[in-house]
Design an enzyme around this catalytic site. Structure first.
Site, PDB file in Angstrom:
ATOM      1  N   THR A  59     -11.678 -65.181 -50.106  1.00  0.00           N
ATOM      2  CA  THR A  59     -11.496 -64.955 -51.541  1.00  0.00           C
ATOM      3  C   THR A  59     -10.275 -64.074 -51.732  1.00  0.00           C
ATOM      4  OG1 THR A  59     -12.801 -62.941 -51.495  1.00  0.00           O
ATOM      5  CG2 THR A  59     -13.975 -64.996 -51.950  1.00  0.00           C
TER       6      THR A  59
ATOM      7  N   GLU B 177     -16.827 -69.048 -53.475  1.00  0.00           N
ATOM      8  CA  GLU B 177     -18.201 -68.999 -52.959  1.00  0.00           C
ATOM      9  C   GLU B 177     -19.027 -70.220 -53.348  1.00  0.00           C
ATOM     10  OE1 GLU B 177     -16.544 -66.666 -54.443  1.00  0.00           O
ATOM     11  OE2 GLU B 177     -16.896 -64.676 -53.603  1.00  0.00           O
TER      12      GLU B 177
ATOM     13  N   LYS C 223     -22.889 -51.952 -70.824  1.00  0.00           N
ATOM     14  CA  LYS C 223     -24.353 -51.985 -70.843  1.00  0.00           C
ATOM     15  C   LYS C 223     -24.859 -50.909 -71.806  1.00  0.00           C
ATOM     16  CE  LYS C 223     -23.951 -53.569 -66.122  1.00  0.00           C
ATOM     17  NZ  LYS C 223     -22.465 -53.459 -66.033  1.00  0.00           N
TER      18      LYS C 223
ATOM     19  N   TRP D 216     -26.000 -56.158 -73.588  1.00  0.00           N
ATOM     20  CA  TRP D 216     -24.649 -56.231 -73.053  1.00  0.00           C
ATOM     21  C   TRP D 216     -23.643 -56.512 -74.163  1.00  0.00           C
ATOM     22  CZ3 TRP D 216     -25.090 -59.422 -67.879  1.00  0.00           C
ATOM     23  CH2 TRP D 216     -25.643 -58.576 -66.895  1.00  0.00           C
TER      24      TRP D 216
END
Lengths: 548, 548
Positions: free
Chosen positions: A185, A330, A442, A447
């Site tokens: 990555t 991924e 948060k 959120w």
């Protein structure tokens, strides 16, 4: 009770054998700037066998890493097929990384052999002294080899390397869970992390790519992977095309708008795959020079969100349907593809098409809210996306921070991948991403999307840039801090911007804390560096005004 | 080195969960003769969960066999999803078999529960006393239940059976190699043999069905499986459609030309799958009544070779493209699909389209000649087709003739399936079948196709029927014997027929032995009974003339 079906592994060697026989006359066309170079799938298969013999001759064994530093071309495809089929692991090196990252990754992967395009030798040569494990360098195509004079690894010319070896190789029967391809990555923070794809994950991903839900590659297609083969296996397109008999148009290093437009007009690919930035440049080129590119039925755009204006521009002015997709290293990367449901039209169709798309059967998805609870697919509840499936990573190569024993918080205790993306999912399975999990605020069990606030703020004519970060708050846990760069000459006050925002978002999401800054700090790849902004806030370096 | 991808099994429960959520609004439409019955994928999923709870309530455990004697309808699909997902094994009973075969199969499979359409009770009721292992009968739809009065297995009404059970089931995490569906071959000789599909084989087969190389099902399709769901899982269409979100049009028991034409015209399916005999009747119906059926982009025809006139008739007169496919119970069944290569047209295209088709990557094929050697793919060398792959059977359920230890000559020592079909393969992987292996004549190390000789003979205007069988020969091992039924009133001599044949085939293939017979003996399903003919020859019952 076990079934009595044959226990045949899903392997890359099957894709190789199938493509080079049943689809032996399909073509790999590599753009060269001059006359395109053509090679049949049968020739690619024979050369892959030669490559495997040559690598065996160097002592390459099962599990050994063979790296590539190559553009998208026929030679790269030969390595894609040969290296995993012989039981070794293909490691695709990203030629756009900073030199120190390349060195770190090649050493971490313990690459023994490296295949490199001659044109990339000036990039590679200075790094060689830092790659003590590298034993052999195989150079393809033109390029000045003299930069390698006196440098340690043994240098081979690719064509000489293949010459004289047999055109058949007795591919070993592998376990389908064995490693096939290694890709790191390009994380913006911390060391890169390796994702180790298996034969099984690649094979299943190919089958999915070839369904109508995804790219629908068939033997009538000429597929143009503009997305690099060092970037998540070019989204699986080369292997999937070889499986389906779809011919491939490989752009090599000619990724600029003018040569792309020329190769599309001349060779008439039917489907492409690219990241938005490349395609944005192509649109400008097409608009300026009006080339005929209507041969392209579809272009898959992923890597980051595609601006709707870009999608409409291609469709309305050039007859190319842009299809949005989402994935990550991924996830192999096929996570979602934004084909709208059958029968929807007009604005409704565009609403679907500008989402990240719909999940296939092999990608199970769930949204996890701020309190760790699973959220409904109601198109409104925002949570972190977690995914599970046979082509989704379950761990990084070498484990978290190089320690295989250490728990990795990128994976949930029950093994799902935490994508780090926050979004919503509609009841019919369409994903819309709204923020990165590390940037979300948060606040009191809910959120707040930093991205959404920023987009609204930056829509104000007096705002040049805006970055919203989470800051600690005694009552709510976290609250948003809006940092704003005003446009040249503007003097707009925080209260005016706050009133502007109040008309567009829910009241409880409105930031109380505001700070004017000279510019938003950026990472090396040009993204907002919110980590640094949070640090500046913690160090008291920002001049914060409290409102409301 | 093993990869670090997630180890997620490929299971039917994933297809169920995916289809009933992401594609929850897709439809299963069952034809009833009157108003079609509609059920969403979400409802089907909820009812499948209820069915699993109800079956658990009867004590159905993992590995237990739950049989179906059902037409193609929504209830059958519910069983297709629920039974394998709960870890039990779905056994689809072929309602067209002779009663003694049905009894033999149900007892061999040890079916504990049977789901049956009410309309089939008159067929089933007389057999129940011979099914001692059957504990429960679940009856769906209308039909006179009184025929069951006083008969042993407990009888349940399907809707009452589901009522009150939860709409969610915590599907067990299975090994993908566990058994999912059991289907018996309808072999013309010997006892039927069970093929036990796994979750893995079904899932992989679904992915392949949904690629452009095969049926290319997508969420915009309405798929019409005319081929019965008791016949090799309706070629995978129901599961594949549920995976892709393609709506399904289920014909139930209305498989006659008139209702088929009516349901196509009214409900506008986009793709169908059927055997030639059914489709032949439909063509006559369409020609006679001129219904608008151009909604069907493709009809997949398999089960036996499709007459080219039928293919052309549908395409030229009704705008439906007929695509040939080959497979068998042992191959799940997708073996080949006859999509022509890109770019071919006219006669060349028809040549490709009248082959059995091309192999996908997951079906490896080889031709084995009379001497056991592997033959080239040159379009000319004829050998027995052997196949290998993850959805190909490796053994029969219970082993050869019920003995798991006994070697089964249907499988080669290295595990490939011997298909019993003889044919050729072109260099680009197109299969043409020319004969059954048991009927081919093995003459001096070469094979002579009995089918080819018969087709030529039957093209003579004076020949009503002709069957060619192998008879022992001291010099060549075997030679062909031509048995001929002349047309009414014809008196054509053997020498004239031999001369007719000599113009059409190679000299060494010409039969020396000829016999006139009154009629060709037939099996119960109407095929030439060559076993009986060979016996008659051995017993000296044929009046054989020697020529040449």
């Amino acid at each position: 009770m076990f079934s009595t079906m044959q226990d045949v592994p899903l392997t890359v060697s099957r894709i190789l054998e199938h493509g080079s026989t049943v689809h032996g006359s399909s073509q790999v066309i590599t753009w060269t700037g001059g006359e395109p170079h053509r090679r049949s799938f049968a020739e690619v298969g024979a050369r892959a066998a030669r490559l495997a013999h040559a690598l065996r001759g160097l002592g390459v064994e099962r599990e050994d890493r063979v790296a590539t530093l190559l553009w998208n071309n026929a030679e790269h495809l030969e390595a894609y097929l040969a290296v995993p089929s012989m039981g070794a692991v293909l490691h695709t090196l990203n030629l756009r990384l900073a030199p120190e990252q390349l060195v770190w990754i090649a050493n971490h992967a313990e690459d023994r052999v490296l295949l490199v395009n001659g044109s990339l030798l000036p990039l590679l040569a200075p790094l060689l002294p830092q790659l003590p494990l590298l034993e052999h360098l195989v150079v393809t195509g033109p390029g000045d080899r003299s930069v390698l004079d006196g440098i340690r690894p043994t240098v081979h010319d690719y064509e000489e390397f293949l010459a004289g070896h047999p055109e058949h190789y007795d591919w070993p029967e592998l376990d389908e869970r064995e490693a096939a391809i290694l890709c790191y990555t390009s994380g913006t923070t911390g060391d890169p992390k390796g994702v180790l794809y298996s034969h099984r994950s690649l094979y299943l991903h190919c089958l999915q790519v070839n369904t109508t839900e995804a790219f629908a590659l068939g033997s009538g297609d000429l597929a143009l992977p503009v997305v690099p083969m060092f970037h998540v296996s070019a989204w699986g397109m080369p292997h999937a095309a070889f499986m389906a008999g779809a011919s491939l148009l490989m752009p090599d290093r000619f990724l600029q708008p003018a040569p792309l437009a020329e190769m599309i007009e001349k060779l008439r690919p039917t489907i492409g795959a690219a990241v938005p930035t490349i395609w944005q440049g192509l649109l400008a080129e097409l608009d300026a020079h009006g080339r005929d590119v209507a041969c392209l039925r579809t272009v898959i755009i992923g890597g980051s969100a595609c601006p709707p204006a870009l999608m409409r521009g291609f469709e309305e002015r050039h007859g190319i349907r842009v299809v949005h997709a989402w994935g990550m290293t991924e996830t192999s990367p096929l996570g979602t593809v934004a084909h709208p449901p059958a029968g929807v039209t007009g604005d409704e169709e565009w609403r679907y098409r500008t989402t990240q798309g719909r999940f296939p059967a092999s990608v199970e998805a769930r949204l996890i809210g701020p309190d760790g609870a699973r959220l409904p697919w109601d198109g409104a509840s925002a949570g972190e996306l977690e995914v599970r499936g046979p082509w989704i990573a379950g761990a990084y190569y070498g484990g978290a921070d190089g320690d295989p024993q250490r728990p990795d918080d990128k994976f949930s205790p029950d093994g799902w991948l935490r994508t780090g993306d926050v979004g919503t999912i509609t009841p019919d399975g369409y994903l819309t991403l709204t923020d990165r999990a590390k940037d979300v605020i948060k606040s009191g069990g809910e959120w707040i999307s930093s991205l959404e606030l920023e987009n609204h703020l930056m829509a104000h004519p007096d705002v040049a840039e805006a970055a919203v970060i989470a800051v600690p708050d005694d009552k709510w846990g976290e609250r948003p801090l809006a940092t704003v760069v005003l446009a040249d000459g503007a003097t707009t006050g925080h209260d005016e911007l706050r009133a502007f925002l109040a008309e567009r978002i829910a009241r409880w999401q409105l930031p109380e804390r505001w700070a004017r800054i000279a510019s938003v700090p950026k990472t090396s790849v040009g993204k907002f560096d919110k980590k640094l902004l949070r640090q500046r806030y913690a160090d008291g370096e920002l001049d914060v005004t409290h409102l409301g």
